[in-house]
Every structure is written in C-alpha cells, then in structure tokens.
Design a protein around this motif. Structure first.
Motif, mmCIF file in Angstrom:
data_model
loop_
_atom_site.group_PDB
_atom_site.id
_atom_site.type_symbol
_atom_site.label_atom_id
_atom_site.label_comp_id
_atom_site.label_asym_id
_atom_site.label_seq_id
_atom_site.Cartn_x
_atom_site.Cartn_y
_atom_site.Cartn_z
ATOM 1 N N GLY A 117 -56.126 -4.805 -4.138
ATOM 2 C CA GLY A 117 -55.972 -4.329 -5.508
ATOM 3 C C GLY A 117 -56.878 -3.152 -5.797
ATOM 4 N N THR A 118 -56.539 -2.382 -6.831
ATOM 5 C CA THR A 118 -57.381 -1.264 -7.258
ATOM 6 C C THR A 118 -57.485 -1.251 -8.779
ATOM 7 N N LEU A 119 -58.671 -0.909 -9.240
ATOM 8 C CA LEU A 119 -58.941 -0.857 -10.672
ATOM 9 C C LEU A 119 -58.696 0.540 -11.242
ATOM 10 N N LYS A 120 -59.215 1.541 -10.587
ATOM 11 C CA LYS A 120 -59.062 2.908 -11.101
ATOM 12 C C LYS A 120 -57.650 3.433 -10.869
ATOM 13 N N GLU A 121 -57.117 3.209 -9.682
ATOM 14 C CA GLU A 121 -55.804 3.758 -9.353
ATOM 15 C C GLU A 121 -54.659 2.854 -9.787
ATOM 16 N N LYS A 122 -54.968 1.647 -10.277
ATOM 17 C CA LYS A 122 -53.990 0.778 -10.934
ATOM 18 C C LYS A 122 -52.775 0.518 -10.053
ATOM 19 N N ALA A 123 -53.040 0.038 -8.849
ATOM 20 C CA ALA A 123 -51.983 -0.255 -7.893
ATOM 21 C C ALA A 123 -52.501 -1.280 -6.901
ATOM 22 N N VAL A 124 -51.604 -1.760 -6.050
ATOM 23 C CA VAL A 124 -51.983 -2.572 -4.895
ATOM 24 C C VAL A 124 -51.728 -1.735 -3.651
ATOM 25 N N ILE A 125 -52.792 -1.512 -2.870
ATOM 26 C CA ILE A 125 -52.671 -0.760 -1.626
ATOM 27 C C ILE A 125 -52.180 -1.708 -0.534
ATOM 28 N N VAL A 126 -51.216 -1.238 0.259
ATOM 29 C CA VAL A 126 -50.684 -2.019 1.368
ATOM 30 C C VAL A 126 -51.136 -1.369 2.669
ATOM 31 N N LEU A 127 -51.813 -2.153 3.501
ATOM 32 C CA LEU A 127 -52.320 -1.651 4.769
ATOM 33 C C LEU A 127 -51.760 -2.481 5.917
ATOM 34 N N SER A 128 -51.556 -1.843 7.053
ATOM 35 C CA SER A 128 -51.190 -2.552 8.275
ATOM 36 C C SER A 128 -52.451 -2.847 9.074
ATOM 37 N N VAL A 129 -52.510 -4.044 9.643
ATOM 38 C CA VAL A 129 -53.667 -4.477 10.424
ATOM 39 C C VAL A 129 -53.224 -4.743 11.854
ATOM 40 N N ASP A 130 -53.886 -4.079 12.796
ATOM 41 C CA ASP A 130 -53.639 -4.267 14.221
ATOM 42 C C ASP A 130 -54.991 -4.464 14.885
ATOM 43 N N GLY A 131 -55.383 -5.712 15.090
ATOM 44 C CA GLY A 131 -56.739 -5.996 15.556
ATOM 45 C C GLY A 131 -57.727 -5.564 14.496
ATOM 46 N N ASN A 132 -58.653 -4.683 14.860
ATOM 47 C CA ASN A 132 -59.588 -4.132 13.878
ATOM 48 C C ASN A 132 -59.208 -2.708 13.473
ATOM 49 N N ARG A 133 -57.958 -2.330 13.705
ATOM 50 C CA ARG A 133 -57.461 -1.031 13.264
ATOM 51 C C ARG A 133 -56.649 -1.207 11.991
ATOM 52 N N VAL A 134 -56.933 -0.359 11.021
ATOM 53 C CA VAL A 134 -56.288 -0.459 9.712
ATOM 54 C C VAL A 134 -55.680 0.890 9.360
ATOM 55 N N SER A 135 -54.455 0.884 8.860
ATOM 56 C CA SER A 135 -53.821 2.106 8.383
ATOM 57 C C SER A 135 -53.138 1.827 7.057
ATOM 58 N N GLU A 136 -53.175 2.803 6.170
ATOM 59 C CA GLU A 136 -52.584 2.620 4.850
ATOM 60 C C GLU A 136 -51.102 2.962 4.898
ATOM 61 N N ASP A 137 -50.262 2.043 4.398
ATOM 62 C CA ASP A 137 -48.814 2.223 4.399
ATOM 63 C C ASP A 137 -48.278 2.789 3.090
ATOM 64 N N GLY A 138 -48.845 2.392 1.989
ATOM 65 C CA GLY A 138 -48.325 2.800 0.695
ATOM 66 C C GLY A 138 -48.923 1.959 -0.418
ATOM 67 N N ARG A 139 -48.338 2.059 -1.586
ATOM 68 C CA ARG A 139 -48.857 1.351 -2.750
ATOM 69 C C ARG A 139 -47.716 0.774 -3.565
ATOM 70 N N ILE A 140 -47.964 -0.361 -4.167
ATOM 71 C CA ILE A 140 -46.989 -0.989 -5.054
ATOM 72 C C ILE A 140 -47.629 -1.219 -6.419
ATOM 73 N N LEU A 141 -46.784 -1.449 -7.403
ATOM 74 C CA LEU A 141 -47.171 -1.723 -8.796
ATOM 75 C C LEU A 141 -47.792 -0.510 -9.495
ATOM 76 N N GLU A 142 -47.643 0.675 -8.918
ATOM 77 C CA GLU A 142 -48.250 1.861 -9.525
ATOM 78 C C GLU A 142 -47.692 2.145 -10.914
ATOM 79 N N ASP A 143 -46.392 1.892 -11.110
ATOM 80 C CA ASP A 143 -45.785 2.293 -12.377
ATOM 81 C C ASP A 143 -46.090 1.342 -13.528
ATOM 82 N N ARG A 144 -46.814 0.263 -13.257
ATOM 83 C CA ARG A 144 -47.151 -0.661 -14.339
ATOM 84 C C ARG A 144 -48.368 -0.204 -15.133
ATOM 85 N N ASP A 145 -49.167 0.713 -14.551
ATOM 86 C CA ASP A 145 -50.332 1.281 -15.233
ATOM 87 C C ASP A 145 -51.301 0.187 -15.681
ATOM 88 N N LYS A 146 -51.575 -0.748 -14.779
ATOM 89 C CA LYS A 146 -52.482 -1.860 -15.072
ATOM 90 C C LYS A 146 -53.576 -1.927 -14.005
#
Length: 372
Positions: A311-340
């Motif tokens: 979750g994020t407070l300032k950017e008001k979205a949920v960040i979605v990341l892929s996890v492969d062992g200890n490697r992390v990459s950002e895929d995108g964000r959801i709930l951005e249009d709710r402005d919460k």
C-alpha cells in the motif's frame, strides 16, 4: 452488539494493465465510515475480522452482520499525530488461547510517547479483550507524534517481531541502548529469546533483532523463503524494502537514498551505501509513502501468484511487485483512481485482497481480479 448496516457498491474496474490478465480488478466496499483504520486480522471459522481504528477502538466486522460496537478491554492509547491504536494480530495458537496482540502509542509522564505491545484474550462472544497485559514498551519514550512503526509479525517458530520507528530522532536508530529504529524479537509470551543477537552485549537492549531503520510501515513473512520482509519510509525519497536479519545494521541515518524534507542533505548521511550497513533489497527514489504489505501465496487467483502487494499513502495506490527469490520488480499499480490513502493490505482466507483506506471516512475494500 449493535451492528451497522453492511455496505456494498457495484464492482468498480481499475486499470491493471501492467500485470498478467485479467487487466482490471473488482473492488467491493464492504464497510465505510471507519475513522482512520490501521490494521486488520482475520478470525478463523469464517467469523469475520478484527479492525483497529487509530482513535483507539477495536471492532469486529463480519459479512452479513456489519460492524460491531467497540470491543471492550483495549488499553488506553495516545491518539495524536501518527500515534494511536496500531496493529492487531492473532497468536499462532489462537484457536486454543484466543490471544489477540495489539500495538499502540503510549504516552509517558513528560508528554512524549513510544510504541507499546501487549495481549489479551478475546471473549467467546467477541465483545471484549480480557486480561490485557503489556509485555513490551519502546524506551526511552521520545516521540512527539511521529514514526511509531508498530507492525507485528509471528514467524513459524512462534517468535514475535515488532517493527519500531525512530520517533523522528534520527541518531537513535544506531544506538543499541535505545529501542528506536529497531526490529525487536520476542517469544510468544513476550520474553526475550536467549539467542537474540545482543543478549550478551553490554549496554545493548536484548530485545533488538536488527537496527538502523527509519519508520517501518509494512512487515510480513515471505512464504517462499520463510524470512521476514519489511518496508519503511525514507525521508524525501528513499522508501525501502529490507530483509531484517539477525544483528544487522540497515543504515539509517548513515546510509539513505533520500534527503531532508527541506531539500537539504541528511546531516548524518555518508552516502547511499555505507560500509558495515546492509543495502536495501529494493528502493524507491521517489517516495510513494509505503504502508501495509502482503505476499500472495494463495491458489485462488493464479495470476497473482508470487506477487507482493504494498500500500501507499502519498501515491494513493497499491503497488504490485513480482518476487523471484530475493529479486523484486515493480509490475504496476492498482486502486489509483480511487484517490484514497492506503493503510493496510492483507490476503483473506478467500484469496482476495482486503485493503484499508486511511481516511476519516475510511473503507474496508475487497479486491479481486476482474472476471472472477
């Protein structure tokens, strides 16, 4: 118990285009009119969930029944600034003990506050916490309203980890005689484990597991590696994900990717990477103001397998990341249009995401891939 009406709205579709199909999510508002909810914990046997509100109230919510009156027996909290009633988790043996753990801000005699943690028994009728006892206090009390941390996580051996902010007192994160800017580790009864790293270090607090942490806001066990992961706020820039390991130093305020809110350099900082400290596993150069986090290890929605939701407070979205062992990459964000502002993210027993929004009219959301 008095029950407010259960609130649903038609499913809303939010762009999810950077992830595997489907490319949208369904969002159900399960409950609104929550005053700055902070955390939630699912009860077994389809009994719903417990919700903390920062103002000091613990409530029960259940589908078809709605929201309860405040549960009695909760300790008095210091609801000021970022302080209040914070995390709630069930003991690993909850089915037998009915023990509920709470973290919260507690004020001292001089008006400054720190994080406290304790537990009590949830009554069979879900109306009260019985025999609440405090087993941990962040000392010394230094906060004037900032950086409490407060996330609670049990590992599979029954040890409790507590993430603690540095109360906006930067140098304390490096001081082993203080409990600011630390992850601490306790037994399931709140005692200090004999194998904690600083038990035999003169002048150090024996509760400490790792240190050099600024303001942890999300913490969860990685189900694939059985390790504790933590996210934390940087200052202006430099939000991080770390894997807090035994006795290790995670750098704050000596090592940081951020600067002061004034635009000036952090006075104690020596660079982004400093010898003797652990580099972050993942870093956001521009701070989204990370909050609660959850690994997705359910088989209900295979398209979310091996994802980490933050979750994020300032950017008001949920960040979605892929996890492969200890490697992390950002895929995108959801709930951005709710402005919460998003305060917490959890995976429910039904495989859906349950999300809390941090507002005076906060919401409990159920989120699932569209088409399901």
């Amino acid at each position: 118990m008095h029950r407010s009406s259960l609130i649903f709205v038609p499913a809303l579709f939010v762009p999810f285009s950077l992830l595997a199909a489907p490319d949208a999510v369904n969002v159900e508002v399960l409950q609104n009119k929550l005053d700055h909810p902070w955390s939630l914990a699912f009860l077994p046997d389809n009994k719903g969930l417990l919700l903390t509100l920062r103002n000091g109230q613990l409530k029960h919510w259940q589908a078809g029944k709605g929201l309860s009156d405040p549960i009695a027996g909760v300790p008095n909290v210091w609801a000021s600034g970022q302080g209040g009633l914070l995390d709630v988790v069930l003991a690993p043996n909850f089915s037998e003990s009915r023990r509920v753990w709470l973290s919260y801000a507690e004020v001292g005699n001089d008006g400054k506050a720190g994080t406290a943690v304790g537990y009590g028994r949830l009554s069979d009728d879900l109306t009260r916490i019985e025999g609440f006892q405090v087993v941990f206090r962040q000392m010394p009390k230094l906060s004037t309203g900032n950086h409490f941390g407060g996330r609670l996580v049990f590992d599979d051996k029954g040890y409790l980890f507590i993430g603690l902010g540095e109360n906006n007192q930067r140098p304390t994160a490096q001081d082993l005689d203080k409990l600011q800017g630390k992850v601490v580790r306790l037994t399931e009864d709140g005692n200090v484990p004999a194998d904690n790293p600083f038990v035999k270090t003169s002048g150090a607090r024996p509760e400490i597991w790792s240190y050099g942490i600024r303001n942890p806001q999300g913490m969860a066990m990685n189900p694939w590696s059985d390790t504790l992961w933590l996210n934390e706020h940087g200052p202006r820039g430099g939000d991080e994900i770390n894997i807090p390991e035994k006795g290790k130093n995670y750098g704050w305020p000596l090592a940081t990717h951020g600067i002061n809110y004034s635009g000036l350099k952090i006075p104690e900082a020596k660079g982004e990477h400093v010898e003797g400290t652990e580099p972050p596993l993942f870093v956001w150069k521009v701070s989204p103001a990370v909050s609660g986090m959850a690994f997705y290890n359910s088989s209900v929605y295979p398209q979310w397998k091996n994802k980490l939701f933050v979750g994020t407070l300032k950017e008001k979205a949920v960040i979605v990341l892929s996890v492969d062992g200890n490697r992390v990459s950002e895929d995108g964000r959801i709930l951005e249009d709710r402005d919460k502002r998003i305060r917490d993210v959890r995976v429910g027993p039904d495989g859906a995401l349950y999300v809390l929004t941090d507002e005076t009219d906060g919401q409990l959301l159920r989120v699932s891939p569209s088409g399901t």
